[in-house]
Design a protein around this motif. Structure first.
Motif, PDB file in Angstrom:
ATOM      1  N   MET A  67      29.225 -42.534  -7.829  1.00 23.62           N
ATOM      2  CA  MET A  67      30.612 -42.083  -7.862  1.00 23.62           C
ATOM      3  C   MET A  67      30.670 -40.589  -7.980  1.00 23.62           C
ATOM      4  O   MET A  67      30.014 -40.004  -8.818  1.00 23.62           O
ATOM      5  CB  MET A  67      31.319 -42.674  -9.072  1.00 23.62           C
ATOM      6  N   LYS A  68      31.522 -39.971  -7.135  1.00 22.07           N
ATOM      7  CA  LYS A  68      31.683 -38.527  -7.284  1.00 22.07           C
ATOM      8  C   LYS A  68      32.651 -38.290  -8.420  1.00 22.07           C
ATOM      9  O   LYS A  68      33.757 -38.790  -8.389  1.00 22.07           O
ATOM     10  CB  LYS A  68      32.243 -37.936  -5.991  1.00 22.07           C
ATOM     11  N   PRO A  69      32.258 -37.531  -9.441  1.00 16.13           N
ATOM     12  CA  PRO A  69      33.190 -37.327 -10.550  1.00 16.13           C
ATOM     13  C   PRO A  69      34.363 -36.461 -10.101  1.00 16.13           C
ATOM     14  O   PRO A  69      34.243 -35.687  -9.171  1.00 16.13           O
ATOM     15  CB  PRO A  69      32.346 -36.585 -11.593  1.00 16.13           C
ATOM     16  N   ARG A  70      35.502 -36.689 -10.758  1.00 11.46           N
ATOM     17  CA  ARG A  70      36.689 -35.921 -10.403  1.00 11.46           C
ATOM     18  C   ARG A  70      36.448 -34.440 -10.646  1.00 11.46           C
ATOM     19  O   ARG A  70      35.903 -34.073 -11.670  1.00 11.46           O
ATOM     20  CB  ARG A  70      37.863 -36.411 -11.235  1.00 11.46           C
ATOM     21  N   PRO A  71      36.838 -33.581  -9.749  1.00  9.26           N
ATOM     22  CA  PRO A  71      36.631 -32.144  -9.958  1.00  9.26           C
ATOM     23  C   PRO A  71      37.348 -31.687 -11.210  1.00  9.26           C
ATOM     24  O   PRO A  71      38.461 -32.130 -11.482  1.00  9.26           O
ATOM     25  CB  PRO A  71      37.243 -31.493  -8.721  1.00  9.26           C
ATOM     26  N   PRO A  72      36.760 -30.830 -12.007  1.00  9.45           N
ATOM     27  CA  PRO A  72      37.356 -30.445 -13.273  1.00  9.45           C
ATOM     28  C   PRO A  72      38.577 -29.557 -13.063  1.00  9.45           C
ATOM     29  O   PRO A  72      38.762 -28.996 -11.988  1.00  9.45           O
ATOM     30  CB  PRO A  72      36.246 -29.665 -13.975  1.00  9.45           C
ATOM     31  N   THR A  73      39.404 -29.458 -14.102  1.00 11.27           N
ATOM     32  CA  THR A  73      40.589 -28.597 -14.014  1.00 11.27           C
ATOM     33  C   THR A  73      40.128 -27.157 -14.015  1.00 11.27           C
ATOM     34  O   THR A  73      39.548 -26.689 -14.990  1.00 11.27           O
ATOM     35  CB  THR A  73      41.496 -28.832 -15.228  1.00 11.27           C
ATOM     36  N   PRO A  74      40.370 -26.425 -12.942  1.00 15.44           N
ATOM     37  CA  PRO A  74      39.895 -25.032 -12.914  1.00 15.44           C
ATOM     38  C   PRO A  74      40.726 -24.169 -13.859  1.00 15.44           C
ATOM     39  O   PRO A  74      41.864 -24.480 -14.174  1.00 15.44           O
ATOM     40  CB  PRO A  74      40.104 -24.619 -11.457  1.00 15.44           C
ATOM     41  N   GLY A 111      59.173 -30.789  -5.510  1.00 12.91           N
ATOM     42  CA  GLY A 111      58.207 -29.991  -4.772  1.00 12.91           C
ATOM     43  C   GLY A 111      56.954 -29.844  -5.613  1.00 12.91           C
ATOM     44  O   GLY A 111      57.026 -29.483  -6.784  1.00 12.91           O
ATOM     45  N   VAL A 112      55.804 -30.169  -5.034  1.00 13.85           N
ATOM     46  CA  VAL A 112      54.554 -30.086  -5.782  1.00 13.85           C
ATOM     47  C   VAL A 112      53.732 -28.951  -5.212  1.00 13.85           C
ATOM     48  O   VAL A 112      53.379 -28.953  -4.038  1.00 13.85           O
ATOM     49  CB  VAL A 112      53.763 -31.401  -5.651  1.00 13.85           C
ATOM     50  N   LEU A 113      53.442 -27.954  -6.033  1.00 17.74           N
ATOM     51  CA  LEU A 113      52.629 -26.817  -5.618  1.00 17.74           C
ATOM     52  C   LEU A 113      51.298 -26.893  -6.334  1.00 17.74           C
ATOM     53  O   LEU A 113      51.167 -27.596  -7.323  1.00 17.74           O
ATOM     54  CB  LEU A 113      53.345 -25.522  -6.003  1.00 17.74           C
ATOM     55  N   PRO A 114      50.288 -26.166  -5.872  1.00 19.49           N
ATOM     56  CA  PRO A 114      49.024 -26.162  -6.619  1.00 19.49           C
ATOM     57  C   PRO A 114      49.280 -25.675  -8.031  1.00 19.49           C
ATOM     58  O   PRO A 114      50.077 -24.759  -8.245  1.00 19.49           O
ATOM     59  CB  PRO A 114      48.151 -25.166  -5.854  1.00 19.49           C
ATOM     60  N   GLY A 115      48.630 -26.300  -9.004  1.00 19.12           N
ATOM     61  CA  GLY A 115      48.859 -25.893 -10.380  1.00 19.12           C
ATOM     62  C   GLY A 115      50.031 -26.612 -11.013  1.00 19.12           C
ATOM     63  O   GLY A 115      50.457 -26.266 -12.102  1.00 19.12           O
ATOM     64  N   HIS A 116      50.554 -27.630 -10.354  1.00 17.09           N
ATOM     65  CA  HIS A 116      51.671 -28.395 -10.917  1.00 17.09           C
ATOM     66  C   HIS A 116      51.181 -29.125 -12.162  1.00 17.09           C
ATOM     67  O   HIS A 116      50.046 -29.561 -12.221  1.00 17.09           O
ATOM     68  CB  HIS A 116      52.155 -29.401  -9.877  1.00 17.09           C
ATOM     69  N   VAL A 117      52.079 -29.315 -13.124  1.00 21.30           N
ATOM     70  CA  VAL A 117      51.704 -30.024 -14.340  1.00 21.30           C
ATOM     71  C   VAL A 117      51.415 -31.488 -13.977  1.00 21.30           C
ATOM     72  O   VAL A 117      51.979 -32.034 -13.036  1.00 21.30           O
ATOM     73  CB  VAL A 117      52.859 -29.907 -15.359  1.00 21.30           C
ATOM     74  N   ALA A 150      46.051 -32.684 -13.169  1.00 21.94           N
ATOM     75  CA  ALA A 150      46.044 -31.304 -13.631  1.00 21.94           C
ATOM     76  C   ALA A 150      45.175 -30.407 -12.765  1.00 21.94           C
ATOM     77  O   ALA A 150      45.374 -29.204 -12.734  1.00 21.94           O
ATOM     78  CB  ALA A 150      45.559 -31.240 -15.079  1.00 21.94           C
ATOM     79  N   ASN A 151      44.218 -31.009 -12.013  1.00 24.91           N
ATOM     80  CA  ASN A 151      43.330 -30.165 -11.211  1.00 24.91           C
ATOM     81  C   ASN A 151      43.847 -29.997  -9.783  1.00 24.91           C
ATOM     82  O   ASN A 151      43.079 -29.781  -8.862  1.00 24.91           O
ATOM     83  CB  ASN A 151      41.925 -30.758 -11.193  1.00 24.91           C
ATOM     84  N   SER A 152      45.178 -30.107  -9.582  1.00 24.20           N
ATOM     85  CA  SER A 152      45.805 -29.900  -8.267  1.00 24.20           C
ATOM     86  C   SER A 152      45.345 -30.898  -7.226  1.00 24.20           C
ATOM     87  O   SER A 152      45.092 -30.549  -6.076  1.00 24.20           O
ATOM     88  CB  SER A 152      45.557 -28.479  -7.760  1.00 24.20           C
ATOM     89  N   PHE A 153      45.168 -32.142  -7.642  1.00 22.59           N
ATOM     90  CA  PHE A 153      44.950 -33.234  -6.704  1.00 22.59           C
ATOM     91  C   PHE A 153      46.192 -34.101  -6.786  1.00 22.59           C
ATOM     92  O   PHE A 153      46.678 -34.356  -7.881  1.00 22.59           O
ATOM     93  CB  PHE A 153      43.735 -34.075  -7.125  1.00 22.59           C
ATOM     94  N   ALA A 154      46.697 -34.549  -5.644  1.00 21.24           N
ATOM     95  CA  ALA A 154      47.860 -35.419  -5.677  1.00 21.24           C
ATOM     96  C   ALA A 154      47.505 -36.711  -4.945  1.00 21.24           C
ATOM     97  O   ALA A 154      47.049 -36.670  -3.803  1.00 21.24           O
ATOM     98  CB  ALA A 154      49.042 -34.741  -4.998  1.00 21.24           C
ATOM     99  N   ASP A 155      47.687 -37.841  -5.623  1.00 19.76           N
ATOM    100  CA  ASP A 155      47.452 -39.134  -4.991  1.00 19.76           C
ATOM    101  C   ASP A 155      48.797 -39.786  -4.809  1.00 19.76           C
ATOM    102  O   ASP A 155      49.505 -40.027  -5.774  1.00 19.76           O
ATOM    103  CB  ASP A 155      46.590 -40.032  -5.895  1.00 19.76           C
TER     104      ASP A 155
END
Lengths: 211, 68
Positions: A67-74, A111-117, A150-155
């Motif tokens: 499994m690829k771990p989820r990228p960390p919150t930058p 609207g979802v931008l990078p860095g959205h809560v 939190a790491n700017s991924f949206a599913d």
């Protein structure tokens, strides 16, 4: 309100306990999956035992290692949002880096931008638009959920989503008049709810086609 | 104060029932080649096998397509 008080007390006690060298399992605040380190986890005890018995054969990999771990919150806000948009029968968008996504949440167009809560939003029937540079791809979404991490991924998951050029405006109009008529003639709660759903969906379709 | 429930839940519908109803309404508004593909996706095929005296009887094949 005070249900969680015991948890906070344990945490506070754990903080003091560590300094006294307590070895028993201390209640550590659980990490979010986005904070888990990037390296895949390996069971070191198993690998040591394997190497003793069969030193020439590679130890088998466990599912966790694949499994690829989820990228960390930058620490700095990333410049792009990574979107995964899936339907039950196919994946529309898979790990695409975009500038912005506008989702039809029940609380309104969001609207979802990078860095959205980090947010979980329930979607209502409406327009989903994906903005990448100057190009905008619009889909009409029936209903579903959007998970923004939190790491700017949206599913985004939906049951049915179609590009708006596949919608037939005359069928939408006809459906709207049918359901408005059903709504006025409905008697039981269930019939009223069904008619209301029809009216909502068709009005949203109309708005999407014209907007 | 009771929590604000959506109107469909107040009428006894579950989320998944609501969601499927909305999806089927959207599918019915599509243009032709897409519409028939999408409606094909809604079909459910299943077989029912009734058992009596510990032995299965002949199974029946049922097909449910989107009801009107």
């Amino acid at each position: 309100m005070f249900r969680h008080a015991s948890r906070f007390l344990i945490r506070a006690a754990a903080g003091d306990g560590r300094s006294h060298g307590r070895t028993s399992a201390v209640a550590v605040a659980r990490a979010f999956s986005s904070d888990v380190p990037a390296a895949p986890s390996q069971d070191t005890a198993f690998i040591e035992a394997w190497k003793k018995v069969a030193p020439n054969i590679e130890p088998p990999k466990t599912p966790l290692e694949f499994m690829k771990p989820r990228p960390p919150t930058p620490s700095a806000i990333p410049s792009k949002l990574t979107v995964n948009f899936v339907l039950p029968y196919q994946s529309e968008i898979s790990s695409k880096e975009v500038d912005m996504v506008i989702i039809p949440a029940t609380t309104g167009q969001m609207g979802v931008l990078p860095g959205h809560v980090a947010t979980i939003a329930e979607l209502k029937p409406g327009l989903l638009s994906v903005h990448e540079g100057t190009e905008v791809t619009k889909y009409f979404v029936s209903s579903g959920f959007a998970f923004i991490h939190a790491n700017s991924f949206a599913d985004i998951v939906a049951i049915e989503a179609v590009p708006i050029d596949r919608i037939d405006p005359s069928l939408v109009q006809k459906g709207l008049t049918d359901f408005t008529q059903k709504l006025s003639s409905a008697t039981t709660d269930l019939e009223k709810a069904e008619a209301q759903i029809g009216v909502d969906v068709h009005s949203a379709l109309n708005a999407a086609l014209s907007g | 104060m009771s929590s604000a429930v959506p109107f469909w839940r107040a009428a006894g519908m579950t989320y998944i029932g609501y969601s499927n109803m909305v999806a089927s309404a959207v599918r019915k508004c599509l243009k032709e080649p897409y519409r028939s593909e999408a409606l094909g996706r809604e079909k459910v095929h299943f077989t029912i096998s009734k058992w009596s005296d510990g032995k299965p009887e002949k199974p029946t094949l049922r097909t449910d397509s989107a009801e009107e």
